[in-house]
Design a protein around this motif. Structure first.
Motif, mmCIF file in Angstrom:
data_model
loop_
_atom_site.group_PDB
_atom_site.id
_atom_site.type_symbol
_atom_site.label_atom_id
_atom_site.label_comp_id
_atom_site.label_asym_id
_atom_site.label_seq_id
_atom_site.Cartn_x
_atom_site.Cartn_y
_atom_site.Cartn_z
ATOM 1 N N MET B 1 0.833 -1.209 0.000
ATOM 2 C CA MET B 1 0.000 0.000 0.000
ATOM 3 C C MET B 1 0.870 1.262 0.000
ATOM 4 S SD MET B 1 -3.090 1.056 -0.095
ATOM 5 C CE MET B 1 -3.689 2.735 -0.019
ATOM 6 N N ALA B 2 1.860 1.231 0.896
ATOM 7 C CA ALA B 2 2.764 2.375 1.002
ATOM 8 C C ALA B 2 3.555 2.533 -0.289
ATOM 9 C CB ALA B 2 3.717 2.189 2.184
ATOM 10 N N GLN B 3 3.902 1.352 -0.897
ATOM 11 C CA GLN B 3 4.640 1.375 -2.148
ATOM 12 C C GLN B 3 3.804 1.990 -3.261
ATOM 13 O OE1 GLN B 3 6.047 -2.487 -3.226
ATOM 14 N NE2 GLN B 3 8.176 -1.820 -3.315
ATOM 15 N N LEU B 4 2.524 1.600 -3.285
ATOM 16 C CA LEU B 4 1.607 2.104 -4.295
ATOM 17 C C LEU B 4 1.515 3.625 -4.187
ATOM 18 C CD1 LEU B 4 -0.504 0.986 -6.474
ATOM 19 C CD2 LEU B 4 -2.219 1.560 -4.755
ATOM 20 N N VAL B 5 1.354 4.091 -2.965
ATOM 21 C CA VAL B 5 1.236 5.541 -2.741
ATOM 22 C C VAL B 5 2.494 6.253 -3.203
ATOM 23 C CG1 VAL B 5 1.123 7.326 -0.957
ATOM 24 C CG2 VAL B 5 -0.441 5.377 -0.864
ATOM 25 N N SER B 6 3.645 5.686 -2.865
ATOM 26 C CA SER B 6 4.895 6.381 -3.213
ATOM 27 C C SER B 6 5.141 6.337 -4.718
ATOM 28 C CB SER B 6 6.071 5.780 -2.443
ATOM 29 O OG SER B 6 6.615 4.697 -3.155
ATOM 30 N N SER B 7 4.735 5.237 -5.389
ATOM 31 C CA SER B 7 4.923 5.188 -6.849
ATOM 32 C C SER B 7 3.953 6.143 -7.536
ATOM 33 C CB SER B 7 4.738 3.753 -7.366
ATOM 34 O OG SER B 7 3.368 3.437 -7.490
ATOM 35 N N LEU B 8 2.750 6.241 -6.973
ATOM 36 C CA LEU B 8 1.754 7.176 -7.493
ATOM 37 C C LEU B 8 2.274 8.605 -7.365
ATOM 38 C CD1 LEU B 8 -1.207 6.444 -8.498
ATOM 39 C CD2 LEU B 8 -1.970 7.651 -6.458
ATOM 40 N N ARG B 9 2.898 8.873 -6.222
ATOM 41 C CA ARG B 9 3.443 10.198 -5.957
ATOM 42 C C ARG B 9 4.542 10.533 -6.961
ATOM 43 N NH1 ARG B 9 4.906 11.132 0.173
ATOM 44 N NH2 ARG B 9 2.649 11.057 0.404
ATOM 45 N N LEU B 10 5.387 9.524 -7.253
ATOM 46 C CA LEU B 10 6.487 9.730 -8.187
ATOM 47 C C LEU B 10 5.952 10.023 -9.588
ATOM 48 C CD1 LEU B 10 9.644 9.524 -7.988
ATOM 49 C CD2 LEU B 10 9.391 7.387 -9.239
ATOM 50 N N THR B 11 4.942 9.224 -10.023
ATOM 51 C CA THR B 11 4.326 9.429 -11.338
ATOM 52 C C THR B 11 3.786 10.853 -11.417
ATOM 53 O OG1 THR B 11 3.498 7.194 -11.015
ATOM 54 C CG2 THR B 11 2.810 8.326 -13.018
ATOM 55 N N CYS B 12 3.124 11.238 -10.366
ATOM 56 C CA CYS B 12 2.523 12.560 -10.300
ATOM 57 C C CYS B 12 3.600 13.641 -10.445
ATOM 58 C CB CYS B 12 1.783 12.693 -8.957
ATOM 59 S SG CYS B 12 0.938 14.244 -8.768
ATOM 60 N N GLN B 13 4.740 13.412 -9.764
ATOM 61 C CA GLN B 13 5.809 14.408 -9.803
ATOM 62 C C GLN B 13 6.455 14.507 -11.179
ATOM 63 O OE1 GLN B 13 8.532 13.611 -6.617
ATOM 64 N NE2 GLN B 13 6.936 13.817 -5.088
ATOM 65 N N VAL B 14 6.647 13.335 -11.816
ATOM 66 C CA VAL B 14 7.323 13.330 -13.110
ATOM 67 C C VAL B 14 6.436 13.941 -14.193
ATOM 68 C CG1 VAL B 14 8.226 11.829 -14.924
ATOM 69 C CG2 VAL B 14 8.839 11.399 -12.539
ATOM 70 N N ASN B 15 5.121 13.660 -14.082
ATOM 71 C CA ASN B 15 4.209 14.128 -15.125
ATOM 72 C C ASN B 15 3.607 15.496 -14.844
ATOM 73 O OD1 ASN B 15 4.560 11.842 -16.682
ATOM 74 N ND2 ASN B 15 2.996 10.723 -15.524
ATOM 75 N N VAL B 16 4.117 16.158 -13.843
ATOM 76 C CA VAL B 16 3.450 17.388 -13.423
ATOM 77 C C VAL B 16 3.572 18.491 -14.490
ATOM 78 C CG1 VAL B 16 5.267 18.595 -12.173
ATOM 79 C CG2 VAL B 16 2.932 18.627 -11.306
ATOM 80 N N PHE B 17 4.654 18.519 -15.223
ATOM 81 C CA PHE B 17 4.816 19.586 -16.207
ATOM 82 C C PHE B 17 3.860 19.443 -17.399
ATOM 83 C CE2 PHE B 17 7.034 21.886 -19.642
ATOM 84 C CZ PHE B 17 6.999 23.141 -19.068
ATOM 85 N N PRO B 18 3.800 18.223 -18.049
ATOM 86 C CA PRO B 18 2.791 18.053 -19.106
ATOM 87 C C PRO B 18 1.371 18.310 -18.595
ATOM 88 C CG PRO B 18 4.279 16.168 -19.042
ATOM 89 C CD PRO B 18 4.671 17.042 -17.919
ATOM 90 N N CYS B 19 1.099 17.871 -17.352
ATOM 91 C CA CYS B 19 -0.222 18.106 -16.768
ATOM 92 C C CYS B 19 -0.504 19.598 -16.676
ATOM 93 C CB CYS B 19 -0.306 17.503 -15.366
ATOM 94 S SG CYS B 19 -0.711 15.778 -15.389
ATOM 95 N N LEU B 20 0.496 20.329 -16.244
ATOM 96 C CA LEU B 20 0.346 21.780 -16.093
ATOM 97 C C LEU B 20 0.039 22.424 -17.439
ATOM 98 C CD1 LEU B 20 0.647 23.938 -13.833
ATOM 99 C CD2 LEU B 20 2.920 24.366 -14.717
ATOM 100 N N VAL B 21 0.782 21.985 -18.474
ATOM 101 C CA VAL B 21 0.561 22.514 -19.822
ATOM 102 C C VAL B 21 -0.871 22.253 -20.258
ATOM 103 C CG1 VAL B 21 1.242 22.345 -22.240
ATOM 104 C CG2 VAL B 21 2.984 22.240 -20.461
ATOM 105 N N LEU B 22 -1.323 21.008 -20.032
ATOM 106 C CA LEU B 22 -2.670 20.603 -20.425
ATOM 107 C C LEU B 22 -3.724 21.437 -19.683
ATOM 108 C CD1 LEU B 22 -2.879 18.117 -22.403
ATOM 109 C CD2 LEU B 22 -4.220 17.076 -20.558
ATOM 110 N N CYS B 23 -3.528 21.549 -18.375
ATOM 111 C CA CYS B 23 -4.484 22.299 -17.551
ATOM 112 C C CYS B 23 -4.540 23.750 -18.008
ATOM 113 C CB CYS B 23 -4.081 22.260 -16.085
ATOM 114 S SG CYS B 23 -4.427 20.699 -15.326
ATOM 115 N N TYR B 24 -3.388 24.314 -18.328
ATOM 116 C CA TYR B 24 -3.350 25.718 -18.737
ATOM 117 C C TYR B 24 -4.099 25.915 -20.050
ATOM 118 C CZ TYR B 24 -1.774 30.401 -19.598
ATOM 119 O OH TYR B 24 -1.769 31.743 -19.842
ATOM 120 N N LEU B 25 -3.896 24.993 -21.004
ATOM 121 C CA LEU B 25 -4.609 25.080 -22.285
ATOM 122 C C LEU B 25 -6.116 24.983 -22.055
ATOM 123 C CD1 LEU B 25 -2.367 23.000 -24.697
ATOM 124 C CD2 LEU B 25 -2.592 25.475 -24.519
ATOM 125 N N LEU B 26 -6.495 24.080 -21.146
ATOM 126 C CA LEU B 26 -7.914 23.912 -20.819
ATOM 127 C C LEU B 26 -8.467 25.199 -20.213
ATOM 128 C CD1 LEU B 26 -9.539 21.238 -21.130
ATOM 129 C CD2 LEU B 26 -9.539 21.132 -18.646
#
Lengths: 335, 335
Positions: B1-26
């Motif tokens: 469970m803790a591993q899942l959370v930490s991997s989710l957190r990492l994915t979130c951190q790595v993809n934060v820039f494309p997400c930001l771009v997408l959100c801004y366009l939206l």
């Protein structure tokens, strides 16, 4: 002699803030005087022209009551101010469509402001307030992020190259690079677009086109002089699209250029000097840094990708980086 | 469970820039859609009104040729765009005097832009380009210097007080202070002036007045809706003077407020998160900082007057401070 120089330097440092205030006020005053002197005759001429047109119209059309014409004109002007097409020729074409809306969104979020589109209804005004409160900081943050991606390529690498391969001292390398970048940015971002505008709008002089580009990229906003008033609808839509792209790309480049200039040691020294006693006391300004060939300037950060320089591009909201980094990397030493 | 959370957190951190771009366009798209939807009917109505006025005028004055009237109106509109008084009633009064000039200088240097005064002659345009290239950075630098004087009184002292006398944890103290400051700034800088404008211009609704204040302080610029069009000359001059002061004082307060917000640890954490992978890798974000009651948050700088916090207010050109300080105080450790 050395004592005199050092005491003079101290006086200069302590009084730099009041001096700055005085100089700034003087700067504003000079601006005001020049604008008054140059603009007044031009305005008088334009006004006389309109008055003459008005008089001749009434003479040619004796049936028209002057008060009635005034009323029509007044209403037309106020409608025109809300970007409603008053003249028949425009009326068929102009619509508040999606392209115009996107254009309005971008020019508002970059604080350039549009003089042709303004919210007319209450709902739009309310939405605009909330939208901009969130959107303006977000836009600046976003543009700075993009400029951050550009900075290593445009600034760090070339300066490093000038420094290590050409053997230039760090201060000279930074200064040379900034000067070259200025020429490139000015040519590509101002002269070239101004030439294009000149070709598209033959009525405009080169200076008018340059001024048009300048007010866009400085986000001052185009006061009425908008391009393409007599163009077809599709041409105007294309122009709005191009202006939007020009504005966004231009702002990213300007932020990058600004940060490049702020990396130049001489500029740093001047800013440190101008920041007033509270900073000078803490930091003990080295006026010597203003000269080019001092050895100690070599000790400036070498544009390495260390944690101290990677995020060195704070612009508006980006300032937290430096804050953050000071908090995470520097402050533990002092707290 | 803790591993899942930490991997989710990492994915979130790595993809934060494309997400930001997408959100801004939206974000931009949503803005465009809303403005189109709300504005189009209002514009249609206004246009119909003008067309009706035009038709009835031609009917009442059969001697007038439509093409001749179009010409007069077209010329009047273009002159009006250069702020030349077209109507007789204004013509006696309006002059490009020194007060107007000063007003123009200030609104241009703060990049708000004026829609009523624009340079008409070539000389003014050229002067304006040079003047603004020097003046806009200088103005921002100057306003930030003044805001720096305000920051210890408005932010450091109260937060320190909340922290040490009221016993609040640092993060809570900063957040509480920022919220309180927001209420005060919004009331004094937006609600109160909007009320005043409402009283002075009875035709305007409160929302219109609030929007007027908002476009001034956000430096977007007032698109045509300018106050006091029907006022006397002296009243309009006083209004311009007050607007200038309001703009300058407002900007200093807003810069101070912005820097206060950027000192709040939760805001810092969010910005760190949004800054994309290149920063997260270097700094290893602590998402835990987003919660309020973590012990390690207490380790944030305590608003002491140490060299790390005294110059913590970079705005535009002020960013060199942090640069400078990193260069002088921090970098020796890493270089």
């Amino acid at each position: 002699m050395a004592q005199l120089v050092s005491s003079l330097r101290l006086t200069c440092q302590v009084n730099v803030f009041p001096c700055l205030v005085l100089c700034y006020l003087l700067f504003i005053l000079v601006g005001g005087v020049v604008f008054t002197a140059v603009e007044r005759p031009v305005e008088k001429e334009l006004r006389a022209e309109v008055a003459e047109l008005w008089r001749s119209f009434l003479q040619e059309n004796p049936c028209v009551q002057e008060s009635r014409l005034s009323e029509l004109l007044g209403r037309a002007l106020s409608a025109h101010h809300s970007d409603v097409a008053v003249l028949k020729a425009d009326a068929e074409e102009k619509r508040y469509d999606f392209t115009s809306s996107l254009y309005f969104v971008i020019v508002t979020l970059t604080t350039m402001g549009s003089d042709t589109y303004t919210p007319k209804s209450d709902e739009t005004k309310l939405f605009c307030i909330f939208y901009c409160t969130l959107g303006i900081p977000l836009t600046l943050f976003f543009l700075t992020l993009l400029s951050n991606l550009l900075l290593p390529i445009v600034t760090y690498a070339p300066v490093q190259h000038l420094h290590s391969y050409w053997g230039l001292p760090y201060t000279q390398a930074a200064l040379t690079h900034a000067s070259l970048l200025f020429v490139i940015v000015f040519s590509l971002l101002f002269l070239l677009p101004a030439l294009l505008v000149c070709m598209l709008e033959p009525d405009w002089s080169f200076l008018e086109a340059l001024f048009f580009c300048f007010v866009i990229l400085s986000t001052v906003g185009q006061g009425g002089n908008s391009l393409g008033r007599n163009w077809s609808l599709s041409a105007r839509e294309t122009q709005e699209l191009f202006t939007t792209c020009y504005l966004l790309v231009g702002l990213i480049v300007i932020i990058t250029f600004r940060d490049t200039v702020l990396q130049v040691p001489q500029v740093r020294a001047v800013i440190r000097l101008l920041s007033g006693p509270q900073y000078t006391e803490l930091e003990s300004i080295h006026l010597n840094e203003l000269s080019l060939n001092e050895d100690h300037c070599e000790k400036e950060p070498q544009y390495s990708q260390s944690i101290c320089t990677i995020s060195s591009v704070p612009f508006e909201l980006m300032s937290p980086y430096s804050e953050l980094q000071r908090a995470t990397t520097c402050c533990p030493d002092t707290s």
